[in-house]
Each structure stands twice: as structure tokens, then as C-alpha cells.
Enzyme design. Structure first.
Site, PDB file in Angstrom:
ATOM      1  CG  ASP A   8      -0.309   0.270   2.540  1.00 19.83           C
ATOM      2  OD1 ASP A   8       0.947   0.314   2.602  1.00 19.83           O
ATOM      3  OD2 ASP A   8      -1.033   0.466   3.535  1.00 19.83           O
ATOM      4  CB  CYS A  65       1.080  -2.231   4.760  1.00 15.32           C
ATOM      5  SG  CYS A  65       0.921  -3.211   6.261  1.00 15.32           S
ATOM      6  CB  THR A  67       2.412  -2.198  10.948  1.00  8.67           C
ATOM      7  OG1 THR A  67       1.196  -2.671  10.336  1.00  8.67           O
ATOM      8  CG2 THR A  67       2.190  -0.835  11.573  1.00  8.67           C
ATOM      9  CG  HIS A  98      10.054 -24.926  11.831  1.00  9.93           C
ATOM     10  ND1 HIS A  98      10.207 -24.911  13.192  1.00  9.93           N
ATOM     11  CD2 HIS A  98      11.149 -25.572  11.332  1.00  9.93           C
ATOM     12  CE1 HIS A  98      11.339 -25.522  13.524  1.00  9.93           C
ATOM     13  NE2 HIS A  98      11.931 -25.910  12.411  1.00  9.93           N
ATOM     14  CG  HIS A 134       8.362 -28.942  10.341  1.00  9.65           C
ATOM     15  ND1 HIS A 134       8.119 -28.259  11.507  1.00  9.65           N
ATOM     16  CD2 HIS A 134       9.675 -29.275  10.354  1.00  9.65           C
ATOM     17  CE1 HIS A 134       9.241 -28.177  12.203  1.00  9.65           C
ATOM     18  NE2 HIS A 134      10.199 -28.794  11.534  1.00  9.65           N
TER      19      HIS A 134
HETATM   20  C1  RB5 Z   1      -1.663   2.992   6.415  1.00  7.87           C
HETATM   21  O1  RB5 Z   1      -1.616   4.221   7.062  1.00  7.87           O
HETATM   22  C2  RB5 Z   1      -1.357   1.886   7.418  1.00  7.87           C
HETATM   23  O2  RB5 Z   1      -2.446   1.727   8.270  1.00  7.87           O
HETATM   24  C3  RB5 Z   1      -1.029   0.602   6.687  1.00  7.87           C
HETATM   25  O3  RB5 Z   1       0.058   0.810   5.857  1.00  7.87           O
HETATM   26  C4  RB5 Z   1      -0.667  -0.586   7.554  1.00  7.87           C
HETATM   27  O4  RB5 Z   1       0.286  -0.241   8.509  1.00  7.87           O
HETATM   28  C5  RB5 Z   1      -1.787  -1.340   8.116  1.00  7.87           C
HETATM   29  O5  RB5 Z   1      -1.605  -2.374   8.764  1.00  7.87           O
END
Ligand code: RB5
Length: 151
Positions: A8, A65, A67, A98, A134
Site C-alpha cells: 500500500d 505496508c 506495519t 517450519h 512440519h
Molecule cells: C496505512 O496508514 C497503514 O495503516 C497501513 O500501511 C498498515 O500499517 C496497516 O496495517
């Protein structure tokens, strides 16, 4: 090996770094977007990679993304996808060995590009240790999927 890659807006810069790394190492990849830092919805991009991997068009996927969490949760909704959020190299290797993970997710706001590329390298170098226990556990995960998948 063919890889499906997406992000994203929050993972857009890291996706670029990863694609450059793959190209420099002659690893074929397809960029499923997004193509700018304009705000988008991460499930759309996680879905594109997850479906391409689940369909067998690509062996592995990488989705970024901010996080790594949103794309991980989203990708794991697609039957056949085992997405692993890894922010260290040991987890990335173990995710393959695994858990037979077929999608790696990363957070651009969590790790720097240098570590992220090492994580990608560890993920790609790892291979599934298909020894009994596994495989049995992977099969059980598939069983959970079947139990709750209404399709
Ligand atoms: C976008 O601002 C952020 O929420 C997205 O990139 C991500 O971290 C969501 O999990």
C-alpha cells in the site's frame, strides 16, 4: 522462481527497494502496485498477491505496508496462503522451514531497508523442512481453513 510483490502507500518505498534487490539478483517478480504514495486500502494489494500465489502463478509473494500487519491479516484470509510477518532474519528463515510460508509481509515504518532486504534474502533462501511433524502441522492449518471456509 517468480515472485508477486505489492504494497500500500505505507510500504511503497520499501516495495521499490525490494523490487530493485530482486532485479539485481535476477529474480523474476511482478509488481502488483500500488504505484504511488497516494493513500490506498492495503487489503486490495494483499489480496492481489495472495490470489496470485494461491493460484500457483507465483511461488512466493512479498507484501509491504506501514506495519506489515494489515497486509498479513488480509493475505491470510485467502485459502492456501500462509503469510508471515517477519521483522528479523531468523523468523523469516523459520517461516519457510517450519511454516512453509508462501507470503512474506514487512512494515516499512518498522524496519529499515537494509534489514528488510536481509529478511527478504533469508526468506528466499529458506526452504520447507518437509519432515513429518512440519507437514502434519501444515496439514492441520489447512484443516482449520476448510472447517471455516464457506466457499
Ligand atoms: C496505512 O496508514 C497503514 O495503516 C497501513 O500501511 C498498515 O500499517 C496497516 O496495517
Amino acid at each position: 522462481m517468480r515472485l508477486a510483490v505489492a504494497s500500500d502507500h505505507g510500504g511503497f518505498i520499501l516495495k521499490g527497494e525490494i523490487i530493485r534487490f530482486l532485479q539485481n539478483n535476477n529474480i523474476e517478480c511482478k509488481d502488483f502496485g500500488t504505484y504511488s504514495e497516494e493513500s490506498v486500502d492495503y487489503p486490495d494489494f494483499a489480496l492481489a498477491v495472495a490470489e496470485a500465489v494461491a493460484a500457483g502463478e507465483f511461488q512466493l509473494g512479498i507484501v509491504c505496508c506501514g506495519t506489515g500487519i494489515g497486509v498479513s491479516i488480509s493475505a491470510n484470509k485467502v485459502p492456501g496462503v500462509r503469510a508471515a510477518l517477519c521483522h528479523d532474519t531468523f523468523s523469516a528463515r523459520m517461516a519457510r522451514e517450519h511454516n512453509d510460508a508462501n507470503v512474506l509481509t514487512l512494515g516499512q515504518r518498522v524496519v529499515g531497508a537494509g534489514l528488510a532486504l536481509d529478511i527478504v534474502k533469508s526468506f528466499l533462501e529458506g526452504g520447507f523442512d518437509s519432515g513429518g511433524r512440519h507437514s502434519r502441522r501444515i496439514a492441520k492449518m489447512g484443516g482449520i481453513e476448510k472447517k471455516y471456509c464457506r466457499k
